[in-house]
Design a protein around this motif. Sequence first.
Motif, mmCIF file in Angstrom:
data_model
loop_
_atom_site.group_PDB
_atom_site.id
_atom_site.type_symbol
_atom_site.label_atom_id
_atom_site.label_comp_id
_atom_site.label_asym_id
_atom_site.label_seq_id
_atom_site.Cartn_x
_atom_site.Cartn_y
_atom_site.Cartn_z
ATOM 1 N N THR A 358 0.836 -1.181 0.000
ATOM 2 C CA THR A 358 0.000 0.000 0.000
ATOM 3 C C THR A 358 0.875 1.237 0.000
ATOM 4 O OG1 THR A 358 -1.731 -1.121 1.244
ATOM 5 C CG2 THR A 358 -1.780 1.276 1.264
ATOM 6 N N GLY A 359 0.597 2.143 -0.917
ATOM 7 C CA GLY A 359 1.292 3.409 -0.895
ATOM 8 C C GLY A 359 0.732 4.304 0.195
ATOM 9 N N ALA A 360 1.456 5.351 0.512
ATOM 10 C CA ALA A 360 1.002 6.268 1.550
ATOM 11 C C ALA A 360 -0.258 6.988 1.083
ATOM 12 C CB ALA A 360 2.099 7.280 1.870
ATOM 13 N N GLY A 361 -1.204 7.175 1.979
ATOM 14 C CA GLY A 361 -2.397 7.955 1.689
ATOM 15 C C GLY A 361 -3.686 7.182 1.761
ATOM 16 N N ALA A 362 -3.869 6.187 0.902
ATOM 17 C CA ALA A 362 -5.132 5.448 0.891
ATOM 18 C C ALA A 362 -4.941 4.128 0.175
ATOM 19 C CB ALA A 362 -6.227 6.260 0.214
ATOM 20 N N THR A 363 -5.818 3.192 0.475
ATOM 21 C CA THR A 363 -5.799 1.905 -0.216
ATOM 22 C C THR A 363 -7.220 1.383 -0.339
ATOM 23 O OG1 THR A 363 -4.758 -0.276 -0.288
ATOM 24 C CG2 THR A 363 -5.590 0.447 1.840
ATOM 25 N N THR A 364 -7.416 0.453 -1.247
ATOM 26 C CA THR A 364 -8.728 -0.136 -1.479
ATOM 27 C C THR A 364 -8.808 -1.508 -0.813
ATOM 28 O OG1 THR A 364 -8.906 1.010 -3.584
ATOM 29 C CG2 THR A 364 -10.387 -0.850 -3.235
ATOM 30 N N ILE A 365 -9.878 -1.728 -0.067
ATOM 31 C CA ILE A 365 -10.131 -3.007 0.598
ATOM 32 C C ILE A 365 -11.481 -3.533 0.103
ATOM 33 C CG2 ILE A 365 -10.511 -4.190 2.805
ATOM 34 C CD1 ILE A 365 -7.653 -3.253 2.450
ATOM 35 N N GLY A 366 -11.552 -4.831 -0.158
ATOM 36 C CA GLY A 366 -12.803 -5.438 -0.599
ATOM 37 C C GLY A 366 -13.137 -6.688 0.188
ATOM 38 N N LEU A 367 -14.419 -6.994 0.256
ATOM 39 C CA LEU A 367 -14.883 -8.177 0.986
ATOM 40 C C LEU A 367 -16.164 -8.676 0.341
ATOM 41 C CD1 LEU A 367 -14.534 -10.040 3.494
ATOM 42 C CD2 LEU A 367 -15.956 -8.410 4.765
ATOM 43 N N THR A 368 -16.228 -9.977 0.107
ATOM 44 C CA THR A 368 -17.434 -10.610 -0.416
ATOM 45 C C THR A 368 -18.058 -11.469 0.681
ATOM 46 O OG1 THR A 368 -16.484 -10.668 -2.632
ATOM 47 C CG2 THR A 368 -18.380 -12.078 -2.236
ATOM 48 N N VAL A 369 -19.337 -11.269 0.945
ATOM 49 C CA VAL A 369 -20.019 -11.926 2.058
ATOM 50 C C VAL A 369 -21.270 -12.630 1.551
ATOM 51 C CG1 VAL A 369 -21.139 -11.615 4.300
ATOM 52 C CG2 VAL A 369 -19.164 -10.194 3.676
ATOM 53 N N SER A 370 -21.445 -13.878 1.964
ATOM 54 C CA SER A 370 -22.661 -14.644 1.681
ATOM 55 C C SER A 370 -23.444 -14.853 2.970
ATOM 56 C CB SER A 370 -22.315 -16.007 1.075
ATOM 57 O OG SER A 370 -21.670 -15.870 -0.170
ATOM 58 N N ASN A 371 -24.748 -14.856 2.855
ATOM 59 C CA ASN A 371 -25.611 -15.219 3.980
ATOM 60 C C ASN A 371 -26.153 -16.612 3.692
ATOM 61 O OD1 ASN A 371 -27.488 -15.575 5.985
ATOM 62 N ND2 ASN A 371 -28.503 -13.600 5.713
ATOM 63 N N THR A 465 -0.839 -6.867 4.537
ATOM 64 C CA THR A 465 -0.386 -5.853 3.597
ATOM 65 C C THR A 465 0.833 -5.149 4.169
ATOM 66 O OG1 THR A 465 -1.119 -4.004 2.214
ATOM 67 C CG2 THR A 465 -1.823 -3.983 4.516
ATOM 68 N N THR A 466 1.627 -4.596 3.300
ATOM 69 C CA THR A 466 2.782 -3.799 3.698
ATOM 70 C C THR A 466 2.538 -2.355 3.314
ATOM 71 O OG1 THR A 466 4.296 -5.656 3.406
ATOM 72 C CG2 THR A 466 5.257 -3.440 3.399
ATOM 73 N N VAL A 467 2.583 -1.477 4.284
ATOM 74 C CA VAL A 467 2.471 -0.049 4.025
ATOM 75 C C VAL A 467 3.859 0.471 3.683
ATOM 76 C CG1 VAL A 467 1.886 2.205 4.986
ATOM 77 C CG2 VAL A 467 0.457 0.219 5.503
ATOM 78 N N ALA A 468 3.976 1.031 2.472
ATOM 79 C CA ALA A 468 5.273 1.519 2.008
ATOM 80 C C ALA A 468 5.625 2.826 2.691
ATOM 81 C CB ALA A 468 5.238 1.701 0.492
ATOM 82 N N ALA A 469 6.909 3.094 2.753
ATOM 83 C CA ALA A 469 7.361 4.353 3.323
ATOM 84 C C ALA A 469 6.890 5.505 2.455
ATOM 85 C CB ALA A 469 8.880 4.362 3.437
ATOM 86 N N ALA A 470 6.738 6.676 3.056
ATOM 87 C CA ALA A 470 6.307 7.857 2.314
ATOM 88 C C ALA A 470 7.217 8.095 1.124
ATOM 89 C CB ALA A 470 6.304 9.075 3.231
ATOM 90 N N GLY A 471 6.620 8.314 -0.021
ATOM 91 C CA GLY A 471 7.381 8.545 -1.237
ATOM 92 C C GLY A 471 7.683 7.297 -2.021
ATOM 93 N N ALA A 472 7.519 6.126 -1.384
ATOM 94 C CA ALA A 472 7.778 4.870 -2.087
ATOM 95 C C ALA A 472 6.524 4.442 -2.836
ATOM 96 C CB ALA A 472 8.199 3.781 -1.100
#
Length: 518
Positions: A358-371, A465-472
Amino acid sequence: MKRRTRMMRAVAAVTTSLALTAVAAGGAVAATPGWTPLTPAEEPAANPLKGFVPFAGQYDPATNTFPHSMEWAYFPLDAVMTGPDTFDWTVFEASLADIASRGHQTALRFYLDYPTRESGIPQFLIDGGLEVRPYDEFNNNGVSVSPDYDDPNLRAALDSFVAALGERYDGDPRIGYVQAGLVGFWGEWHTWPYNGDGRPNWMPSDETQLDILQDFVAAFPTTEIQVRNPNTMNAPLPIGYHDDSFALSTMISPLGWHFMDNMVAAGATEKWQQYSIGGELRPELQPCIFSAAGCPVIEEGGDNDFAGSLEQTHATWLLNHYAFQTGYSEADKPAALAAAQSLGYSFRATEAWVPATTGAGATTIGLTVSNIGVAPFYYDWPISIAYLDATGAVVRSVETDWLISDVASGATEQFVTTVDTTGLPAGDYTVVAQVANPLPGGMPVRFANASQDADVDGWLTLGVTTVAAAGAAPVPGTAGAPELAATGADVSTLLGLAAAVTLLGLAGVVAERRVARR
């Protein structure tokens, strides 16, 4: 008509219902490209607002080991109502607090007339001339009395009480279900054998019954309400039901008066999809229905069929005090536990999207759920996402606008959101999800997955997940927005807007769905 609005927003994608393809494939959901499948497991031993329920105060919570998340409580009306518009909630509050102290929610009913117990009619009504009728049936021997429910003063008092109860307690997280009691023996909306069949009819008029039900509807737009008998009067109302003779006189039958016979006659067989079904496993069946030998026939035309009754009713919870006071033998307990787990909803996460870096700032997370359960979840509880550091501590938690109530029974929903990672130190993190209980200390909704509670109690592990250093920059091919599952048609046709937003990398509202409930 009241409405509950459920809004579900997905970032970079339309939240997609996969119910048709999942059901057509026998419940299997194919992995979406780029997503990580999550290993299934059995339904957890207990989950909130479902399962078997004991009578509060009539079992030892310290020694009983049968899993449960709720307790049942009866209250006489005179315990709280002191005058036409005055109330003392001390006893009621103490009971709610006691149950909540164990992390449990309360299912409850108020009554005026409970055979073998002192009358629950407030004294000011009796002093005002309310007609009451003694009776000996049900071993009552004149202890309780049945009031004239059409008495104007009683009608006014019930209007006042229900309004006050709702004003104070609607949406209270300590309360799971409120049954519209008050009328009839035990507050069960019948006065049999005094039902006009050779004896006087002690039930209130249809006008009075409808007035009381409409009081509950007006007072409780949020908390689930239930009534005992399905009929054409209450079928159009936003009210669920409770079957207090479950597995004995439940299933559709030639007799024409079983619970599901009445549901069919009322045209209410699909109401479970929006309004909850509860009740009580018939007390005579509780000790034996989960044994290999089964139960003897105690009523001609009786069901003696737990699984069949559940299939027809889609019940979410049942009183079964035997499980808590006496307890099942080692031979019978597995079947009893399985029966409790089979009630209501059962959520299974089938796959997750967690970028490897994950780059600095934001990342996308998803989840699929069944009932995979027999009923929905009836409250709009959101799903939260959290990041755990190497010690297992939660260092970032985000409440999403994903609602677990949007995953209907037999359906699958895919959720996507953006999580702000600004300020997270570079390093490795475990991403987890939870449906938190609004009751402080209440149990969260647990998923039927092997990774439930794997890293931290109450949370479902989605991935690392690995959060990358700022600027990476993230490693190519390991970050970005996920591909969404299709429903059998071309993805570009079904999700054109979502795909466009995804390609632009924008975070925003791309879908809004409202489901009428009230």
